[in-house]
Design a protein around this motif. Structure first.
Motif, PDB file in Angstrom:
ATOM      1  N   GLU A 102       2.855  46.731  61.083  1.00 37.72           N
ATOM      2  CA  GLU A 102       1.971  48.144  61.673  1.00 37.72           C
ATOM      3  C   GLU A 102       2.031  49.067  60.472  1.00 37.72           C
ATOM      4  N   ASN A 103       2.836  49.290  59.559  1.00 41.75           N
ATOM      5  CA  ASN A 103       2.844  50.361  58.602  1.00 41.75           C
ATOM      6  C   ASN A 103       1.735  49.994  57.730  1.00 41.75           C
ATOM      7  N   ASP A 104       1.669  48.768  57.463  1.00 44.10           N
ATOM      8  CA  ASP A 104       0.672  48.144  56.526  1.00 44.10           C
ATOM      9  C   ASP A 104      -0.753  48.377  57.011  1.00 44.10           C
ATOM     10  N   LEU A 105      -0.911  48.120  58.242  1.00 48.24           N
ATOM     11  CA  LEU A 105      -2.361  48.361  58.961  1.00 48.24           C
ATOM     12  C   LEU A 105      -2.454  49.882  59.060  1.00 48.24           C
ATOM     13  N   SER A 106      -1.648  50.614  59.290  1.00 47.91           N
ATOM     14  CA  SER A 106      -1.960  52.106  59.352  1.00 47.91           C
ATOM     15  C   SER A 106      -2.398  52.718  57.952  1.00 47.91           C
ATOM     16  N   SER A 107      -1.464  52.220  56.878  1.00 45.48           N
ATOM     17  CA  SER A 107      -2.040  52.534  55.613  1.00 45.48           C
ATOM     18  C   SER A 107      -3.441  52.002  55.106  1.00 45.48           C
ATOM     19  N   LEU A 108      -3.654  50.750  55.692  1.00 47.89           N
ATOM     20  CA  LEU A 108      -5.048  50.219  55.216  1.00 47.89           C
ATOM     21  C   LEU A 108      -6.183  51.253  56.024  1.00 47.89           C
ATOM     22  N   VAL A 109      -6.017  51.414  57.114  1.00 48.62           N
ATOM     23  CA  VAL A 109      -6.954  52.252  58.094  1.00 48.62           C
ATOM     24  C   VAL A 109      -7.073  53.543  57.170  1.00 48.62           C
ATOM     25  N   GLY A 110      -6.039  54.323  56.839  1.00 54.37           N
ATOM     26  CA  GLY A 110      -6.022  55.340  56.225  1.00 54.37           C
ATOM     27  C   GLY A 110      -6.823  55.307  55.006  1.00 54.37           C
ATOM     28  N   LYS A 111      -6.655  54.376  53.996  1.00 52.42           N
ATOM     29  CA  LYS A 111      -7.269  54.134  52.822  1.00 52.42           C
ATOM     30  C   LYS A 111      -8.722  54.212  53.028  1.00 52.42           C
ATOM     31  N   ILE A 112      -9.099  53.273  54.014  1.00 53.28           N
ATOM     32  CA  ILE A 112     -10.538  53.160  54.135  1.00 53.28           C
ATOM     33  C   ILE A 112     -11.164  54.323  54.707  1.00 53.28           C
TER      34      ILE A 112
END
Length: 71
Positions: free
Chosen positions: A54-64
């Motif tokens: 979930e942290n990686d996914l949240s980071s990816l969404v933030g990066k995009i």
């Protein structure tokens, strides 16, 4: 005005917003942008397939979204 994405959007939807997100997806090992299932697979589902937590996914969404905010 920039658009924002979320984890419930499909990979296809995200790419249609801006193809510049493709390198961001590729950095995380998601090379699925050309895959037919990307049209119906959400970012969250793709993250699960690629063993992202979930942290990686949240980071990816933030990066995009940070990238999209520059547009």
């Amino acid at each position: 005005m920039s658009k924002e994405i979320n984890k419930d959007m499909t990979i296809g939807e995200i790419i249609r917003i801006d193809q510049g997100v493709i390198p961001i997806l590729m950095e995380t090992g998601m090379h699925c942008f050309g895959c037919p299932s990307a049209q119906g697979e959400t970012l969250e589902e793709a993250a699960q397939v690629h063993m992202m937590d979930e942290n990686d996914l949240s980071s990816l969404v933030g990066k995009i979204n940070a990238y999209l905010a520059t547009k």
